[in-house]
Design an enzyme around this catalytic site. Structure first.
Site, PDB file in Angstrom:
ATOM      1  N   GLU A   1       0.734  -1.101   0.064  1.00  0.00           N
ATOM      2  CA  GLU A   1      -0.034   0.164  -0.125  1.00  0.00           C
ATOM      3  C   GLU A   1       1.013   1.165  -0.059  1.00  0.00           C
ATOM      4  O   GLU A   1       1.715   1.301   0.749  1.00  0.00           O
ATOM      5  CB  GLU A   1      -1.013   0.048   1.395  1.00  0.00           C
ATOM      6  CG  GLU A   1      -1.918   1.025   1.213  1.00  0.00           C
ATOM      7  CD  GLU A   1      -2.744   1.304   2.439  1.00  0.00           C
ATOM      8  OE1 GLU A   1      -2.694   0.031   3.196  1.00  0.00           O
ATOM      9  OE2 GLU A   1      -3.449   1.933   2.509  1.00  0.00           O
TER      10      GLU A   1
ATOM     11  N   LYS B   1       4.316   0.815   9.458  1.00  0.00           N
ATOM     12  CA  LYS B   1       4.386   2.154   8.784  1.00  0.00           C
ATOM     13  C   LYS B   1       3.970   3.085   9.516  1.00  0.00           C
ATOM     14  O   LYS B   1       4.315   4.277   9.407  1.00  0.00           O
ATOM     15  CB  LYS B   1       3.558   1.826   7.319  1.00  0.00           C
ATOM     16  CG  LYS B   1       4.623   1.235   6.381  1.00  0.00           C
ATOM     17  CD  LYS B   1       4.114   0.991   5.010  1.00  0.00           C
ATOM     18  CE  LYS B   1       3.044   0.092   4.948  1.00  0.00           C
ATOM     19  NZ  LYS B   1       2.475  -0.025   3.493  1.00  0.00           N
TER      20      LYS B   1
ATOM     21  N   ARG C   1       4.683 -12.811   9.619  1.00  0.00           N
ATOM     22  CA  ARG C   1       5.612 -11.475   9.562  1.00  0.00           C
ATOM     23  C   ARG C   1       6.920 -11.755  10.319  1.00  0.00           C
ATOM     24  O   ARG C   1       7.171 -12.448  11.269  1.00  0.00           O
ATOM     25  CB  ARG C   1       4.633 -10.391   9.630  1.00  0.00           C
ATOM     26  CG  ARG C   1       4.206 -10.146  10.917  1.00  0.00           C
ATOM     27  CD  ARG C   1       3.027  -9.092  11.080  1.00  0.00           C
ATOM     28  NE  ARG C   1       3.394  -7.974  10.561  1.00  0.00           N
ATOM     29  CZ  ARG C   1       2.793  -6.910   9.762  1.00  0.00           C
ATOM     30  NH1 ARG C   1       1.651  -7.664   8.958  1.00  0.00           N
ATOM     31  NH2 ARG C   1       3.129  -5.940   9.282  1.00  0.00           N
TER      32      ARG C   1
HETATM   33  P1  ATP Z   1       2.631  -2.123   7.956  1.00  0.00           P
HETATM   34  O1  ATP Z   1       1.764  -2.649   9.076  1.00  0.00           O
HETATM   35  O2  ATP Z   1       3.829  -1.955   8.215  1.00  0.00           O
HETATM   36  O3  ATP Z   1       1.624  -1.087   7.250  1.00  0.00           O
HETATM   37  P2  ATP Z   1       1.323  -3.705   5.856  1.00  0.00           P
HETATM   38  O4  ATP Z   1       1.265  -5.264   5.810  1.00  0.00           O
HETATM   39  O5  ATP Z   1       0.385  -2.975   6.084  1.00  0.00           O
HETATM   40  O6  ATP Z   1       2.395  -3.382   6.748  1.00  0.00           O
HETATM   41  P3  ATP Z   1       1.586  -3.583   3.102  1.00  0.00           P
HETATM   42  O7  ATP Z   1       1.994  -2.187   2.324  1.00  0.00           O
HETATM   43  O8  ATP Z   1       0.143  -3.718   3.048  1.00  0.00           O
HETATM   44  O9  ATP Z   1       2.003  -3.217   4.390  1.00  0.00           O
HETATM   45  O10 ATP Z   1       2.344  -4.779   2.633  1.00  0.00           O
HETATM   46  C1  ATP Z   1       2.760  -5.088   1.359  1.00  0.00           C
HETATM   47  C2  ATP Z   1       3.439  -6.873   1.604  1.00  0.00           C
HETATM   48  O11 ATP Z   1       4.161  -6.750   2.618  1.00  0.00           O
HETATM   49  C3  ATP Z   1       1.983  -7.443   2.370  1.00  0.00           C
HETATM   50  O12 ATP Z   1       1.981  -8.707   1.628  1.00  0.00           O
HETATM   51  C4  ATP Z   1       2.453  -7.753   3.648  1.00  0.00           C
HETATM   52  O13 ATP Z   1       1.932  -8.829   4.070  1.00  0.00           O
HETATM   53  C5  ATP Z   1       4.037  -7.768   3.561  1.00  0.00           C
HETATM   54  N1  ATP Z   1       4.442  -7.520   4.773  1.00  0.00           N
HETATM   55  C6  ATP Z   1       4.073  -6.399   5.659  1.00  0.00           C
HETATM   56  N2  ATP Z   1       4.956  -6.386   6.566  1.00  0.00           N
HETATM   57  C7  ATP Z   1       5.603  -7.483   6.563  1.00  0.00           C
HETATM   58  C8  ATP Z   1       6.540  -8.036   7.742  1.00  0.00           C
HETATM   59  N3  ATP Z   1       6.856  -7.491   8.769  1.00  0.00           N
HETATM   60  N4  ATP Z   1       7.046  -9.099   7.539  1.00  0.00           N
HETATM   61  C9  ATP Z   1       6.645  -9.821   6.280  1.00  0.00           C
HETATM   62  N5  ATP Z   1       5.719  -9.435   5.333  1.00  0.00           N
HETATM   63  C10 ATP Z   1       5.295  -8.162   5.623  1.00  0.00           C
HETATM   64 MG    MG Z   2      -1.437  -2.635   4.769  1.00  0.00          MG
END
Ligand code: ATP
Ligand code: MG
Length: 558
Positions: free
Chosen positions: A41, A275, A265
């Site tokens: 995102e 983020k 994760r």
């Molecule tokens: P955040 O909680 O930091 O905003 P998010 O999952 O909302 O993280 P996205 O931009 O939606 O962030 O993530 C893009 C991809 O990266 C998704 O497939 C997500 O599952 C993966 N991802 C995000 N954080 C992690 C993590 N800590 N370990 C492994 N994969 C991750």
């Molecule tokens: Mg997200």
């Protein structure tokens, strides 16, 4: 196969659970090729957790001859920004991966809208006039079933008319939503008539003001996967409860069957990977920006001197798990050291200088030594290091009353100056407060490396000629947070309470001149100290180096 051979053979192949699934799918013909996607995102910069997801998605596709799309999951117009879109591409490229297609969920808004109408026509979606609170309340709890909305049984015609009205901007935000008609008694709360569309009068970074209704994550992700014919849609564990919904949409719409798989994760000690929280650190100026070298962002660790190779090694070592994992940040640092040790150029830099005068050195003489840039390649490229009669050594490399195993310099003792002669400490000069300010030493001309007979001493220390020393700024970093597990913060505390006030210490270094000419583009080793990466804050007058990681550590990976 011989039964006894089996475990060994399996172990040798050492497949992770996703590879096992993929190999099975290819074998049974369930899929013809592997297509994955990385779906960020664009509401922040990528962090080390994303690096794991990137390595997995791109790595699996590469391994099985497939492709990976970069898909921006941009359905929330308020939090997203073109700055993030560009930064994400830069980070993935830096990691060394190339996406097949650059896609945006927002490119599929027309198709998603058409599918919403299809669901209405199939009697599987309806417009709900309840307020947000009423909808939440009506959902029930895990223990009790929900109640059906009074608007649930509107006719197809009425639903179509109202939904088109939503799209046309006839209603205010929150006045109406589109919901799927599934099962208000489902044990899975997400299946209790989830919201598909909400009204939002916000400009989108790509579609502008074309839309005032936006699809929800669950109504977007699986269908985007399906449009792109993603075979293995890999996401983090918390999405496992979304999977039935993911499958439901694909089934009722009758579209390409993408499948979702979940992995744990990545969490790292002494840091955070949300983020939202990282954005807060930036906005409140606890760090200098997203690329502050203390940040766990990819641009942060890049500026610190971490290499893509070290991140890939790390992702490899931690593997893929189905259970949440808290990884030791020392393992990551170990990976960085592994990579840099093999490749980085060496230079001598003194950080806490103690003056040494060679009393038998010929006045004004400068002797240049040819020193390998990497000791692993003694015949490889070299740099020229000047020796004169006045030097700096580290204060810590001298002790007036040393303990037994101290092999560096002491009164009357000998030590080798790295790459050059053995010197002997003849006199200790102190100031009025009794602090040691200078050592008067002699050098032994017969101990020149490569010349004559080799005499060995126990200690070797680094040094710089004071006349040639270049003053540099050194930024030494420590963990951003003081708490090991930042995922378990007591109720009455905030994560900000654990910020490490000493996470940045700025100091000065005295470097051999060749350091300033280094063109390797990666972190260099300050001999006997650590790895350091030239920062973009450097000017012609003053070079700035970020400490990437210390040279030695007692840590050993399992
Ligand atoms: P955040 O909680 O930091 O905003 P998010 O999952 O909302 O993280 P996205 O931009 O939606 O962030 O993530 C893009 C991809 O990266 C998704 O497939 C997500 O599952 C993966 N991802 C995000 N954080 C992690 C993590 N800590 N370990 C492994 N994969 C991750
Ligand atoms: Mg997200």
């Amino acid at each position: 196969m011989d039964e006894a051979m089996k475990p060994a053979a399996e172990e040798a192949r050492n497949l992770n659970f996703l590879e096992e699934i993929i190999e099975e799918d290819l074998k049974t013909g369930k899929v013809q090729s592997v297509i994955t996607r990385f779906p960020p995102e664009p509401n922040g910069y990528l962090h080390l957790g994303h690096a794991k997801s990137i390595c997995l998605n791109f790595g699996l596709a590469l391994k099985y001859g497939g492709e990976t799309n970069l898909r921006y999951d941009d359905t929330n117009p308020v939090k997203e920004d073109i700055e993030y879109v560009d930064a994400i591409k830069e980070d993935i490229s830096w990691m060394g991966f190339q996406w097949a297609k650059e896609c945006y969920a927002s490119d599929y808004f027309d198709q998603l809208y058409a599918w919403a109408e299809q669901l209405i026509e199939q009697g599987q979606a309806y417009v709900d006039d309840q307020t947000q609170e009423e909808i939440s309340k009506g959902r029930g709890t895990v223990e009790t079933p929900g109640v059906e909305s009074p608007y649930r049984n509107r006719s197809v015609e009425e639903n179509l008319r109202l939904f088109r009205g939503m799209k046309a901007g006839k209603y205010a935000e929150g006045e109406k939503v589109l919901r799927a008609k599934i099962d208000m008694a489902s044990p899975n709360m997400l299946m209790r008539d989830p919201i598909l569309y909400r009204i939002k009068y916000a400009s989108h970074h790509r579609t502008g003001d074309k839309w005032c209704i936006y699809p929800m994550y669950d109504f977007t992700h699986g269908q985007c996967d399906s449009i792109e014919r993603i075979t293995h849609s890999i996401c983090t564990l918390e999405f496992d409860v979304h999977r039935p919904l993911y499958d439901w949409f694909i089934e009722v719409l009758g579209i390409f069957p993408s499948h979702q798989y979940e992995f744990a994760r990545l969490n790292l000690t002494y840091t955070l990977m949300s983020k939202r929280k990282l954005l807060e650190l930036v906005q409140k100026e606890y760090v200098t920006g997203w690329d502050d070298p203390r940040m766990p962002t990819l641009c942060g660790v890049r500026r610190r001197g971490y290499t893509p190779e070290s991140l890939k090694l790390f992702c490899d070592r931690i593997g893929v798990s189905k259970r949440d994992q808290m990884m030791d940040i020392q393992l990551l640092e170990w990976c960085v050291r592994q990579d840099l040790n093999a490749r980085s150029n060496r230079y001598m830099v003194v950080q806490k200088p103690l003056k040494v005068t060679l009393t038998n050195w010929e006045k004004g003489k400068v002797e240049w030594f040819d020193c390998p840039l990497n000791p692993a390649e003694p015949e490889g490229a070299s740099r020229k290091v000047p020796l004169t009669g006045e030097l700096y050594i580290e204060q810590d490399d001298f002790m007036e009353e040393p303990p037994r195993k101290f092999f560096r310099l002491r009164p009357g003792g000998e030590v080798r100056l790295k790459y050059t002669y053995i010197i002997k400490c003849k006199e200790v000069v102190k100031d009025a407060d009794g602090r040691v300010v200078e050592l008067k030493c002699t050098y032994d001309p017969s101990t020149k490396p490569g010349g004559g007979e080799w005499r060995s001493v126990k200690g070797t220390i680094h040094w710089v000629s004071t006349a040639h020393a270049r003053e540099i700024e050194i930024r030494d970093y420590d963990h951003l947070f003081l708490k090991e597990d930042m995922n378990s913060i007591p109720e009455d505390k905030d994560y900000m309470d654990y910020l490490n006030p000493d996470s940045l210490v700025v100091g000065t270094g005295y470097a051999e001149p060749a350091l300033l000419e280094d063109a390797s583009g990666i972190a260099v080793q300050f001999e006997r100290t650590g790895y350091y990466f030239k920062d973009r804050d450097s000017t012609d007058e003053r070079a700035v180096f970020n400490k990437t990681v210390a040279l030695k550590d007692s840590y050993r990976p399992e």
